[in-house]
Design a protein around this motif. Structure first.
Motif, short mmCIF file in Angstrom:
data_model
loop_
_atom_site.label_atom_id
_atom_site.label_comp_id
_atom_site.label_asym_id
_atom_site.label_seq_id
_atom_site.Cartn_x
_atom_site.Cartn_y
_atom_site.Cartn_z
N PRO A 20 -6.60 -21.51 6.20
CA PRO A 20 -5.58 -22.31 5.51
C PRO A 20 -4.20 -22.13 6.14
O PRO A 20 -3.78 -21.01 6.43
CB PRO A 20 -5.61 -21.78 4.08
N GLU A 21 -3.50 -23.24 6.30
CA GLU A 21 -2.15 -23.21 6.85
C GLU A 21 -1.10 -23.14 5.74
O GLU A 21 0.03 -22.71 5.99
CB GLU A 21 -1.90 -24.46 7.70
N THR A 22 -1.46 -23.59 4.54
CA THR A 22 -0.52 -23.61 3.43
C THR A 22 -1.15 -22.91 2.23
O THR A 22 -2.38 -22.73 2.16
CB THR A 22 -0.15 -25.05 3.02
N TRP A 23 -0.32 -22.59 1.24
CA TRP A 23 -0.84 -21.96 0.02
C TRP A 23 -1.68 -22.94 -0.78
O TRP A 23 -2.64 -22.55 -1.44
CB TRP A 23 0.32 -21.42 -0.81
N GLU A 24 -1.35 -24.23 -0.69
CA GLU A 24 -2.16 -25.25 -1.37
C GLU A 24 -3.55 -25.28 -0.76
O GLU A 24 -4.57 -25.35 -1.47
CB GLU A 24 -1.48 -26.61 -1.25
N GLU A 25 -3.62 -25.22 0.58
CA GLU A 25 -4.92 -25.17 1.25
C GLU A 25 -5.65 -23.87 0.90
O GLU A 25 -6.89 -23.86 0.79
CB GLU A 25 -4.73 -25.29 2.76
N MET A 26 -4.89 -22.77 0.72
CA MET A 26 -5.52 -21.51 0.34
C MET A 26 -6.26 -21.65 -0.98
O MET A 26 -7.38 -21.14 -1.15
CB MET A 26 -4.47 -20.40 0.26
N LEU A 27 -5.66 -22.35 -1.95
CA LEU A 27 -6.33 -22.57 -3.22
C LEU A 27 -7.64 -23.33 -3.03
O LEU A 27 -8.66 -23.00 -3.66
CB LEU A 27 -5.42 -23.35 -4.17
N GLU A 28 -7.63 -24.34 -2.16
CA GLU A 28 -8.83 -25.14 -1.92
C GLU A 28 -9.91 -24.30 -1.25
O GLU A 28 -11.09 -24.35 -1.64
CB GLU A 28 -8.48 -26.35 -1.06
N VAL A 29 -9.53 -23.53 -0.24
CA VAL A 29 -10.50 -22.69 0.47
C VAL A 29 -11.03 -21.60 -0.44
O VAL A 29 -12.23 -21.30 -0.45
CB VAL A 29 -9.86 -22.09 1.74
N ALA A 30 -10.13 -21.02 -1.23
CA ALA A 30 -10.54 -19.96 -2.15
C ALA A 30 -11.58 -20.47 -3.14
O ALA A 30 -12.58 -19.80 -3.43
CB ALA A 30 -9.33 -19.40 -2.89
#
Length: 424
Positions: free
Chosen positions: A158-168
């Motif tokens: 993930p490049e962003t924290w929003e993407e981190m939520l999706e990957v998580a």
């Protein structure tokens, strides 16, 4: 909450503070540090200093959680029982304002190795035209991730924290949690991590810190968005009990393969990717911390060595500091400990140091430089009141994480406590 904090602080002073060592003799120097790879490494080679100088170094390495109480007793009592003190840059302005430190401008300027200290960390201790400490460490925030697990799931870093939520959400399971982050309250604990998210969303502590407007601004839509992300990651995608994790628990979880992602300081990251320390080091990749609409804002932490104003042996203390940050000493520690955060420049040219950290992870030193380039010096505000502010904000953030307050109430309470502390 403030009354509870005050009660706990007083109780710790009464029953929890370690006994103070005897005041040093003329051929001894008493050094108080808190635990990290460099300080433990320094303690391990204390005999080298005595062999070189004839001065015995009594190095006391204690937990960071009790360090503040220990040195406050010494400083306020002017006991003279500490000659060299661990001096985090986020504390130095408060200590200078209180008259607790001795300026060491002349001593630093006379040190042959002064010009080998990186300019940014060195000048972090330049206040009112005087130098108050010499830096030994400049750490930055990085992210570790399990390459094997991401590849198996067909997911990108993930490049962003929003993407981190999706990957998580996609990768979290009963066997392996998605992420662990520091959550325990403290200006050096959750307040080392949360501002990385906060600043990525354009959040700030004050209306205009750079231009001197210290009107509290923690209660904002940007900070609320960041806090909700922090809470969601810890409550939905972290290991059980993660609401009270500190860096030791994050490190252990990553080393034992219990998590996919960790966002930590480089001192901890270097242990997570070290094959001698971590079971999953070879499967672990490195990246910059995620960003947001306002970009990336890696954490930064500078630590140094100062001399208390009440020190009994300031001349011996200056000799110790010169030795402690010398190229020879720092090279020894960097090779013996997971310590890549050195501020002594030529250590980075040492072939053995280069080989060690390339073997730990080929991208480690490069990413550390990138993170330091992106970091802002006032990532955590460099003002005398910051330790109290950081503690207050950290308590409210932790309360929100653990469901004791709503995120909105936590930020409102934090802003009010900031105003109370600042008298605004």
């Amino acid at each position: 909450m403030k009354n509870l904090l005050a009660t706990a602080f007083i109780a710790t002073l009464v029953v929890g503070a370690p006994c103070a060592p005897a005041i040093a003799q003329s051929d001894e120097v008493n050094v108080v540090l808190f635990g990290m790879p460099y300080t433990r490494g320094l303690q391990a080679i204390a005999d080298d200093f005595e062999a070189e100088s004839g001065i015995k170094a009594n190095i006391d390495v204690i937990g960071q959680d009790v360090f503040e109480n220990r040195i406050t007793l010494s400083f306020t009592g002017a006991t003279g029982d500490i000659d060299v003190v661990h001096t985090p840059v986020i504390q130095v302005q408060r200590w200078v304002a209180a008259g607790w430190l001795k300026p060491i401008t002349e001593e630093v300027d006379a040190m042959p190795g002064k010009d080998d200290i990186l300019a940014g960390p060195l000048d972090a201790y330049l206040i009112n035209g005087e130098r108050w400490a010499l830096p030994f460490m400049a750490g930055a925030g990085l992210m570790t991730y399990r390459k094997d697990l991401l590849d198996a799931a067909g997911l990108d870093v993930p490049e962003t924290w929003e993407e981190m939520l999706e990957v998580a959400a996609a990768i979290h399971n009963e066997d392996t949690a998605a992420i662990a982050l520091r959550a325990v309250p403290g200006q050096g604990f959750n307040m080392f991590i949360f501002p990385m998210i906060m600043r990525a969303y354009g959040g700030k502590f004050f209306e205009d810190y750079v231009n001197g407007d210290l009107t509290p601004a923690i209660n904002s839509p940007e900070n609320l968005e960041a806090l909700n992300i922090y809470i969601k990651l810890l409550n939905e995608y972290a290991p059980q009990g993660a609401g009270n994790f500190n860096f030791a628990e994050v490190n252990a979880a990553a080393q034992n393969g219990q998590i996919v992602f960790a966002v930590e300081g480089t001192g901890v990251v270097s242990q997570i990717v070290n094959p001698e320390k971590s079971k999953f080091a070879r499967e672990t990749g490195l990246a910059l911390p995620p960003g947001g609409p306002a970009g990336r804002s890696p954490a930064i932490a500078v630590h140094g060595l100062g001399i208390p104003a009440s020190a009994e042996n300031p001349d011996a203390a200056a000799k110790f500091i010169e030795w402690a940050v010398s190229t020879e000493t720092v090279t020894k520690i960097s090779l013996a400990q997971p310590f890549p955060d050195f501020t002594t420049g030529t250590v980075a040219d040492n072939a053995d140091v280069i080989a060690k950290y390339a073997d730990v992870h080929p991208d480690f030193l490069r990413l550390r430089v990138e993170a330091l380039d992106l970091a802002i010096g006032h990532y955590r505000p460099l003002i005398p009141e910051w330790p109290a502010l950081g503690a207050a904000i950290g308590e409210n953030i932790n309360a929100a994480v653990n469901g004791l307050m709503s995120p909105e109430d936590a930020l409102a309470a934090a802003e009010q406590e900031m105003a109370d502390i600042l008298g605004s």
